[in-house]
Structure formats: C-alpha cells, structure tokens
Design a protein around this motif. Structure first.
Motif, PDB file in Angstrom:
ATOM      1  N   LEU A   1      47.728  57.035  21.748  1.00  0.00           N
ATOM      2  CA  LEU A   1      47.079  58.454  21.418  1.00  0.00           C
ATOM      3  C   LEU A   1      45.614  58.073  20.948  1.00  0.00           C
ATOM      4  O   LEU A   1      44.822  59.202  21.330  1.00  0.00           O
ATOM      5  CB  LEU A   1      47.830  58.629  19.872  1.00  0.00           C
ATOM      6  CG  LEU A   1      49.338  58.912  19.905  1.00  0.00           C
ATOM      7  CD1 LEU A   1      49.837  58.916  18.487  1.00  0.00           C
ATOM      8  CD2 LEU A   1      49.423  60.342  20.414  1.00  0.00           C
ATOM      9  N   THR A   2      45.281  56.907  20.647  1.00  0.00           N
ATOM     10  CA  THR A   2      43.679  56.869  20.130  1.00  0.00           C
ATOM     11  C   THR A   2      42.913  56.368  21.170  1.00  0.00           C
ATOM     12  O   THR A   2      41.682  56.573  21.339  1.00  0.00           O
ATOM     13  CB  THR A   2      43.519  55.845  18.908  1.00  0.00           C
ATOM     14  OG1 THR A   2      44.044  54.611  19.401  1.00  0.00           O
ATOM     15  CG2 THR A   2      44.391  56.288  17.807  1.00  0.00           C
ATOM     16  N   HIS A   3      43.401  55.789  22.183  1.00  0.00           N
ATOM     17  CA  HIS A   3      42.625  55.066  23.345  1.00  0.00           C
ATOM     18  C   HIS A   3      41.581  54.123  22.788  1.00  0.00           C
ATOM     19  O   HIS A   3      40.495  53.659  23.279  1.00  0.00           O
ATOM     20  CB  HIS A   3      41.794  56.008  23.937  1.00  0.00           C
ATOM     21  CG  HIS A   3      42.523  57.216  24.800  1.00  0.00           C
ATOM     22  ND1 HIS A   3      43.354  56.685  25.942  1.00  0.00           N
ATOM     23  CD2 HIS A   3      42.823  58.237  24.560  1.00  0.00           C
ATOM     24  CE1 HIS A   3      44.082  57.957  26.360  1.00  0.00           C
ATOM     25  NE2 HIS A   3      43.725  58.878  25.347  1.00  0.00           N
ATOM     26  N   ASP A   4      41.805  53.607  21.558  1.00  0.00           N
ATOM     27  CA  ASP A   4      40.966  52.630  20.885  1.00  0.00           C
ATOM     28  C   ASP A   4      41.815  51.644  19.895  1.00  0.00           C
ATOM     29  O   ASP A   4      42.556  52.081  19.007  1.00  0.00           O
ATOM     30  CB  ASP A   4      40.006  53.406  20.068  1.00  0.00           C
ATOM     31  CG  ASP A   4      39.175  52.344  19.314  1.00  0.00           C
ATOM     32  OD1 ASP A   4      39.185  52.018  18.096  1.00  0.00           O
ATOM     33  OD2 ASP A   4      37.931  51.926  19.937  1.00  0.00           O
ATOM     34  N   ARG A   5      41.782  50.278  20.220  1.00  0.00           N
ATOM     35  CA  ARG A   5      42.508  49.354  19.546  1.00  0.00           C
ATOM     36  C   ARG A   5      42.445  49.412  18.115  1.00  0.00           C
ATOM     37  O   ARG A   5      43.120  49.091  17.322  1.00  0.00           O
ATOM     38  CB  ARG A   5      42.200  47.975  20.221  1.00  0.00           C
ATOM     39  CG  ARG A   5      42.988  47.800  21.702  1.00  0.00           C
ATOM     40  CD  ARG A   5      43.204  46.665  21.944  1.00  0.00           C
ATOM     41  NE  ARG A   5      43.798  46.183  23.422  1.00  0.00           N
ATOM     42  CZ  ARG A   5      45.173  46.425  23.666  1.00  0.00           C
ATOM     43  NH1 ARG A   5      46.023  46.331  22.535  1.00  0.00           N
ATOM     44  NH2 ARG A   5      45.577  46.626  24.513  1.00  0.00           N
ATOM     45  N   GLN A   6      40.930  49.365  17.789  1.00  0.00           N
ATOM     46  CA  GLN A   6      40.697  49.467  16.353  1.00  0.00           C
ATOM     47  C   GLN A   6      41.181  50.576  15.298  1.00  0.00           C
ATOM     48  O   GLN A   6      41.718  50.470  14.504  1.00  0.00           O
ATOM     49  CB  GLN A   6      39.134  48.964  16.183  1.00  0.00           C
ATOM     50  CG  GLN A   6      38.475  48.985  14.611  1.00  0.00           C
ATOM     51  CD  GLN A   6      38.954  47.742  13.945  1.00  0.00           C
ATOM     52  OE1 GLN A   6      39.145  47.039  14.536  1.00  0.00           O
ATOM     53  NE2 GLN A   6      39.665  47.687  12.792  1.00  0.00           N
ATOM     54  N   GLU A   7      41.054  51.789  15.990  1.00  0.00           N
ATOM     55  CA  GLU A   7      41.325  52.903  15.479  1.00  0.00           C
ATOM     56  C   GLU A   7      43.056  52.883  15.590  1.00  0.00           C
ATOM     57  O   GLU A   7      43.709  53.471  14.736  1.00  0.00           O
ATOM     58  CB  GLU A   7      41.054  54.149  16.277  1.00  0.00           C
ATOM     59  CG  GLU A   7      41.159  55.446  15.799  1.00  0.00           C
ATOM     60  CD  GLU A   7      40.728  56.783  16.411  1.00  0.00           C
ATOM     61  OE1 GLU A   7      41.009  57.765  15.949  1.00  0.00           O
ATOM     62  OE2 GLU A   7      39.758  56.390  17.307  1.00  0.00           O
ATOM     63  N   ALA A   8      43.774  52.389  16.354  1.00  0.00           N
ATOM     64  CA  ALA A   8      45.132  52.314  16.461  1.00  0.00           C
ATOM     65  C   ALA A   8      45.492  51.261  15.205  1.00  0.00           C
ATOM     66  O   ALA A   8      46.516  51.636  14.599  1.00  0.00           O
ATOM     67  CB  ALA A   8      45.506  51.784  17.886  1.00  0.00           C
ATOM     68  N   GLU A   9      44.787  50.241  15.042  1.00  0.00           N
ATOM     69  CA  GLU A   9      45.408  49.410  13.933  1.00  0.00           C
ATOM     70  C   GLU A   9      45.316  50.007  12.658  1.00  0.00           C
ATOM     71  O   GLU A   9      45.928  50.032  11.825  1.00  0.00           O
ATOM     72  CB  GLU A   9      44.257  48.059  14.162  1.00  0.00           C
ATOM     73  CG  GLU A   9      44.563  47.106  15.038  1.00  0.00           C
ATOM     74  CD  GLU A   9      43.594  46.153  15.068  1.00  0.00           C
ATOM     75  OE1 GLU A   9      42.658  45.917  14.542  1.00  0.00           O
ATOM     76  OE2 GLU A   9      43.427  45.204  16.205  1.00  0.00           O
ATOM     77  N   ASP A  10      44.097  50.770  12.401  1.00  0.00           N
ATOM     78  CA  ASP A  10      43.674  51.673  11.333  1.00  0.00           C
ATOM     79  C   ASP A  10      44.897  52.555  11.162  1.00  0.00           C
ATOM     80  O   ASP A  10      45.405  52.875   9.853  1.00  0.00           O
ATOM     81  CB  ASP A  10      42.570  52.231  11.313  1.00  0.00           C
ATOM     82  CG  ASP A  10      41.220  51.197  11.285  1.00  0.00           C
ATOM     83  OD1 ASP A  10      41.480  50.350  10.741  1.00  0.00           O
ATOM     84  OD2 ASP A  10      40.135  51.630  11.537  1.00  0.00           O
ATOM     85  N   LEU A  11      45.228  53.209  12.064  1.00  0.00           N
ATOM     86  CA  LEU A  11      46.262  54.329  12.274  1.00  0.00           C
ATOM     87  C   LEU A  11      47.719  53.843  11.668  1.00  0.00           C
ATOM     88  O   LEU A  11      48.569  54.353  10.838  1.00  0.00           O
ATOM     89  CB  LEU A  11      46.428  54.842  13.448  1.00  0.00           C
ATOM     90  CG  LEU A  11      47.344  56.062  13.625  1.00  0.00           C
ATOM     91  CD1 LEU A  11      47.146  57.365  12.625  1.00  0.00           C
ATOM     92  CD2 LEU A  11      47.184  56.685  15.235  1.00  0.00           C
ATOM     93  N   VAL A  12      48.023  52.351  12.391  1.00  0.00           N
ATOM     94  CA  VAL A  12      49.177  52.064  11.999  1.00  0.00           C
ATOM     95  C   VAL A  12      49.308  51.455  10.568  1.00  0.00           C
ATOM     96  O   VAL A  12      50.284  51.640   9.819  1.00  0.00           O
ATOM     97  CB  VAL A  12      49.488  50.817  12.825  1.00  0.00           C
ATOM     98  CG1 VAL A  12      50.820  50.013  12.532  1.00  0.00           C
ATOM     99  CG2 VAL A  12      49.732  51.114  14.398  1.00  0.00           C
ATOM    100  N   GLN A  13      48.250  51.040  10.080  1.00  0.00           N
ATOM    101  CA  GLN A  13      47.982  50.577   8.688  1.00  0.00           C
ATOM    102  C   GLN A  13      48.082  51.695   7.831  1.00  0.00           C
ATOM    103  O   GLN A  13      48.952  51.636   6.713  1.00  0.00           O
ATOM    104  CB  GLN A  13      46.603  49.803   8.504  1.00  0.00           C
ATOM    105  CG  GLN A  13      46.410  49.408   6.923  1.00  0.00           C
ATOM    106  CD  GLN A  13      45.164  48.529   6.731  1.00  0.00           C
ATOM    107  OE1 GLN A  13      44.614  48.335   7.824  1.00  0.00           O
ATOM    108  NE2 GLN A  13      44.980  48.306   5.461  1.00  0.00           N
ATOM    109  N   GLU A  14      47.370  52.907   8.099  1.00  0.00           N
ATOM    110  CA  GLU A  14      47.636  54.183   7.278  1.00  0.00           C
ATOM    111  C   GLU A  14      49.174  54.498   7.313  1.00  0.00           C
ATOM    112  O   GLU A  14      49.600  55.039   6.339  1.00  0.00           O
ATOM    113  CB  GLU A  14      46.781  55.210   7.854  1.00  0.00           C
ATOM    114  CG  GLU A  14      46.824  56.597   6.963  1.00  0.00           C
ATOM    115  CD  GLU A  14      45.843  57.413   7.791  1.00  0.00           C
ATOM    116  OE1 GLU A  14      46.120  58.832   7.178  1.00  0.00           O
ATOM    117  OE2 GLU A  14      45.105  57.196   8.737  1.00  0.00           O
TER     118      GLU A  14
END
Length: 177
Positions: free
Chosen positions: A29-42
C-alpha cells in the motif's frame, strides 16, 4: 480450530499470527518499508486499544486488516491515493463463487516477480488492494467485503476490473519477452 470460535483468546494470540502478512500488505500500500512499519505499529496500537469492541465469533483477520486499511486511508499518502479512485455502479455483476486458482494467481506464481510487482505498483490503490487481498492474502469475497467495508457485488466488480487492468499492464511486457 478456527479463530472465529475462540472468544477467550487474548489479543496477542489472535493478532501476532497476522503480523508478517499485515506488514507485507502495508508495504504494497505504502511503497515504503519505513512507512509500512509505522502503519503496522499504528494498526496494532489501534487494534489493542479497540480490542474490547471486537466481537467474538466474527472474523478477526478481516477486522485487523480493516483497521490497517483505515489507518492507511487516513494517512496523508492514503488520502492522496484515494482521491483519484472512480465510483462504481452497484449490482451490475453476477455473483460467482471464489476460485482457488485464477489465471492471475498462476501468473503471479510462475512469472517474473519483478515485472508483476512493477505492474501491480502502477495500478490504482483500489485495484492493487483488492488483488492483494484476494490473490496474495487469499481472502474470500466475504472477508474482502468486511475488510474494505463494501458490498460483495462491489468486491466482485472491482476484482474483475483490477484483473483486467493487471492483464492490460502485463500484456505488453510479455509480448516483448
């Protein structure tokens, strides 16, 4: 034993088996691993906070994927990505059973992963997420309907359009090769 029949399960027992797949979906969805990590944490933080609202006997996987999707849609990236998604007409599609193997799933298994990934990344968010939920996460139409909060007919019509769009995007690539 299916997760739907375990009302006494703890949040951790229900949620942790989905971690890797949620992260994978978030990356798409995000195309960005860091953003994906933040999204999963959220997602996990929101799910834990709202766990008391989870109704035992319902589908936990659809529930947590919906939280992830809603968190993504409320993020700046998600809102921008959904601004271009067209509205669909309801009730035009015939209801068909879920098929285990589709031409798309076979293509994803056998073809060059890079070409398919690039084609998927170019699809609009609505097409990308429905293909990922169906073909990669292997969700049923009913689970996808619950996850995306859309009627079953819309699931089927979006999936049909997404498969067509993916095929159109891949066709020139395979003609070259």
């Amino acid at each position: 034993m299916p997760e739907e029949s375990l009302p006494s399960e703890s949040f951790e027992q229900l949620a942790m088996p989905h971690f890797d797949r949620l992260y994978n979906f978030a990356c798409w969805l995000t195309h960005d691993r860091q953003e994906a990590e933040d999204l999963v944490q959220e997602t996990y933080a929101k799910a834990l906070k709202g766990f008391s609202s989870f109704q035992p006997g319902t589908n936990f996987r659809a529930w947590i994927y919906r939280i992830l999707r809603n968190a993504f849609l409320t993020s700046r990236t998600g809102l921008k990505a959904t601004a271009t998604v067209p509205l669909e007409v309801e009730g035009e599609e015939e209801i068909l059973p879920t098929v285990k193997e589709t031409p798309e799933s076979i293509l994803l298994q056998r073809s060059d992963g890079t070409i398919v990934r690039q084609a998927l990344e170019q699809l609009p968010l609505a097409h990308r997420e429905i293909l990922l939920l169906c073909e990669v996460e292997e969700m049923s139409y009913q689970e996808i309907s619950a996850t995306l909060a859309i009627p079953m007919g819309t699931v089927m019509s979006r999936l049909s359009r997404a498969r067509r769009a993916l095929g159109d995007a891949l066709r020139p690539q395979f003609r070259k090769g």
